[in-house]
Design a protein around this motif. Structure first.
Motif, PDB file in Angstrom:
ATOM      1  N   ASN A 359       0.826  -1.210   0.000  1.00 36.13           N
ATOM      2  CA  ASN A 359       0.000   0.000   0.000  1.00 36.13           C
ATOM      3  C   ASN A 359       0.861   1.261   0.000  1.00 36.13           C
ATOM      4  O   ASN A 359       0.590   2.203  -0.746  1.00 36.13           O
ATOM      5  CB  ASN A 359      -0.958   0.019   1.200  1.00 36.13           C
ATOM      6  CG  ASN A 359      -1.820   1.272   1.192  1.00 36.13           C
ATOM      7  OD1 ASN A 359      -2.463   1.594   0.191  1.00 36.13           O
ATOM      8  ND2 ASN A 359      -1.784   2.011   2.274  1.00 36.13           N
ATOM      9  N   ASP A 362       2.351   1.573  -3.441  1.00 38.83           N
ATOM     10  CA  ASP A 362       1.266   1.911  -4.379  1.00 38.83           C
ATOM     11  C   ASP A 362       0.885   3.393  -4.230  1.00 38.83           C
ATOM     12  O   ASP A 362       0.723   4.110  -5.218  1.00 38.83           O
ATOM     13  CB  ASP A 362       0.062   0.999  -4.070  1.00 38.83           C
ATOM     14  CG  ASP A 362      -1.104   1.249  -4.991  1.00 38.83           C
ATOM     15  OD1 ASP A 362      -0.938   1.073  -6.206  1.00 38.83           O
ATOM     16  OD2 ASP A 362      -2.182   1.650  -4.484  1.00 38.83           O
ATOM     17  N   ASN A 363       0.792   3.845  -2.961  1.00 40.02           N
ATOM     18  CA  ASN A 363       0.485   5.264  -2.709  1.00 40.02           C
ATOM     19  C   ASN A 363       1.565   6.161  -3.310  1.00 40.02           C
ATOM     20  O   ASN A 363       1.264   7.177  -3.942  1.00 40.02           O
ATOM     21  CB  ASN A 363       0.416   5.543  -1.198  1.00 40.02           C
ATOM     22  CG  ASN A 363      -0.879   5.044  -0.585  1.00 40.02           C
ATOM     23  OD1 ASN A 363      -1.768   4.595  -1.296  1.00 40.02           O
ATOM     24  ND2 ASN A 363      -0.981   5.107   0.725  1.00 40.02           N
ATOM     25  N   LYS A 366       0.979   6.351  -6.951  1.00 41.17           N
ATOM     26  CA  LYS A 366      -0.252   7.070  -7.323  1.00 41.17           C
ATOM     27  C   LYS A 366      -0.160   8.568  -7.032  1.00 41.17           C
ATOM     28  O   LYS A 366      -0.601   9.394  -7.816  1.00 41.17           O
ATOM     29  CB  LYS A 366      -1.442   6.519  -6.501  1.00 41.17           C
ATOM     30  CG  LYS A 366      -1.980   5.192  -6.967  1.00 41.17           C
ATOM     31  CD  LYS A 366      -3.365   4.906  -6.398  1.00 41.17           C
ATOM     32  CE  LYS A 366      -3.373   4.658  -4.918  1.00 41.17           C
ATOM     33  NZ  LYS A 366      -4.683   4.218  -4.410  1.00 41.17           N
ATOM     34  N   GLY A 438      -6.384   1.928   2.812  1.00 46.13           N
ATOM     35  CA  GLY A 438      -5.048   1.307   2.837  1.00 46.13           C
ATOM     36  C   GLY A 438      -4.229   1.667   4.074  1.00 46.13           C
ATOM     37  O   GLY A 438      -3.668   0.789   4.735  1.00 46.13           O
TER      38      GLY A 438
HETATM   39 MG    MG Z   1      -3.468   3.422  -0.638  1.00 46.59          MG
END
Ligand code: MG
Ligand code: ATP
Length: 475
Positions: A359, A362-363, A366, A438
């Motif tokens: 997470n 991924d953050n 993103k 998340g």
């Molecule tokens: Mg996240």
């Protein structure tokens, strides 16, 4: 033992000793008077015999009177609270000595009883102080005669000797207390509110004691704080409301498009393609949401059992970096893993730790600025930084930090990042997909591992999330 210096004992200057000697010598004196009057005995012989008799009585009575006075002083001293001397009183007269022995035995018996009672009272108070809920005792006038630590913490240190209605002013509560004091009721239970020292919803159980106890208590009041339970209830209902809302939105979008596909877009293959694409996206979002919700409840269930497997953190981080390689490429960025120390295996739940690192990375992809690499650093530290309200394991730990470049996140937003469903407005506006769960899942996982999660953000270095995981977890 008593430190009082012992007074030298002398015969008291009262008439009792002299009285007794004279009284004992009186019959003999009378006989001498009669013998002299009858001319049987010369006066000088009678006087000297009488004097000898008096001296004999003095010699005979003195030790007895002396010991009696010692005995009196000893017992009087004891009755005033002084303790038995190291050298107990030893008397010549057998009867006096027996009295002393009996008194000493009695004193010893009561001293021991007193010690036991004192120890009992201290341990009772200590036990009451360990109770998490407030407990108070009141006397027949409604005055607080005892209060445990929780009660003193809630209502103030000096509540003893105060009238209960000065401490709790709720009318219902006072009426219930009065019913107990008037003997109209044996026990009362009620819910009431207080505004001082803080707003609270409380439940009280007032029970009359079957006997008057220590400190003249006639009733015990036990109090349970319902404020926390109310907050938890509210959090749960907010959570259900949020989850339903989050699910309802994509569901409404999907239903809307189904209707469009069945009607206006029935014969429009181009529109159909577009709408099916959106529907797929929404369905994926729903499944991610359900996945995260299930994950949260599963983690909550496991919260109290510590992980017990040995985990290779470097392996997990590398797997995550490889798994997200393509996604990073799509965002025109790269992931670099830097291993700063010789990293030992740690006691952890591999799947959960992977979920956290996944997470965070991924953050970073993103929400980070494209063309700026993402750096994951793994290091070994001596101890985990402390955090309020977190139970953190002492000793060596592994730190994993994930850094991405991007605008500074303000402090008020930083503080909210681990809240369930919280997403920053700018990211919603940019239509970046996410459930907002998340980081709250990550936090729960870190709490289970007795570790810590910190976030730092500034415009120059970007945003760094660091997780700290203890090397060894102690049951
Ligand atoms: Mg996240
Ligand atoms: N590295 C980051 N930089 C900037 N903002 C971030 C970063 N990580 C998280 N955030 C902000 O915190 C919010 C919460 O993150 P979280 O991981 O909990 O949820 P999400 O990413 O939105 O959803 P999910 O994790 O389910 O995909 C994000 O929506 C984003 O606004």
């Amino acid at each position: 033992m008593s430190n009082m210096p012992r007074k030298p004992i002398a015969i008291e200057k009262n008439m009792r000793f002299v009285d007794r000697v004279l009284l004992l010598s009186l019959p003999v004196g009378s006989i001498f008077v009669i013998l002299v009057a009858a001319g049987i005995l010369p006066a000088w012989i009678a006087v000297s015999s009488y004097a000898a008799c008096v001296v004999f009585n003095i010699i005979f009575l003195f030790p007895l009177t002396y010991e009696l006075q010692q005995l009196k002083r000893y017992i009087t001293g004891m009755s005033h609270g002084s303790e038995i001397d190291d050298q107990e009183l030893v008397l010549e007269e057998q009867d006096s000595q027996e009295i002393i022995n009996a008194v000493n035995a009695m004193h010893k018996f009561w001293s021991e009883k007193n010690d036991v009672l004192e120890a009992q009272t201290i341990s009772d108070t200590a036990v009451l102080d360990t109770l998490p809920d407030p407990l108070m005792m009141i006397d027949e006038n409604g005055v607080i005669s005892g209060a445990n630590l929780a009660a003193r913490t809630l209502f103030g240190k000096n509540i003893r000797e105060k009238s209960i209605d000065k401490i709790i002013s709720s009318n219902n509560f006072i009426e219930a207390i009065n019913r107990i004091l008037r003997d109209d009721s044996e026990s009362e239970s009620l819910i009431f509110y207080i505004s001082k020292p803080v707003d609270k919803k409380l439940y009280a159980h007032i029970k009359k004691l079957p006997y008057i106890s220590q400190g003249n208590a006639i009733a015990v009041i036990s109090i349970y704080d319902l404020t926390k339970a109310m907050k938890i209830e509210k959090m749960q209902s907010d959570f259900v409301a949020n989850a339903s809302h989050e699910l309802r939105t994509p569901l409404a979008v999907i239903s809307g498009f189904i209707e469009t596909l069945q009607t206006s877009a029935k014969n429009d293959p181009q529109a159909q393609d577009k709408f099916l694409g959106i529907m797929k996206e929404q369905a994926e979002y729903m499944s991610a949401l359900i996945e995260n919700l299930l994950s949260l409840s599963k983690i909550e269930l496991m919260q109290d059992n510590l992980p017990d497997t040995q985990v290779n953190i470097v392996k997990i981080v590398n797997e995550v970096a490889q798994g997200l390689f393509l996604k990073a490429q799509e965002h025109e960025t790269e992931i670099h893993v830097l291993i700063e120390d010789d990293i030992p295996e740690i006691t952890a739940d591999a799947q959960q730790i992977k979920q956290v690192v996944q997470n965070l990375t991924d953050n970073a992809i993103k929400y980070g600025t494209p063309h700026n690499d993402i750096v994951i650093k793994i290091g070994l530290i001596d101890s985990i930084p402390s955090a309020p309200n977190l139970k953190i394991q002492e000793g060596k730990a592994v730190s994993i930090s994930v850094t991405n470049k991007g605008p500074k996140i303000s402090d008020d937003k930083l503080a909210r990042l681990t809240e369930r469903f919280y997403r920053m407005q700018e990211h919603k506006d940019k239509n970046i997909k996410g459930t907002g769960l998340g980081l709250s899942i990550a936090k729960q996982i870190i709490v289970r591992h007795r570790g810590n999660l910190t976030v730092k953000s500034n415009a120059y270095n970007g945003t760094t999330f660091t997780i700290y995981l203890p090397q060894h977890l102690q049951q």
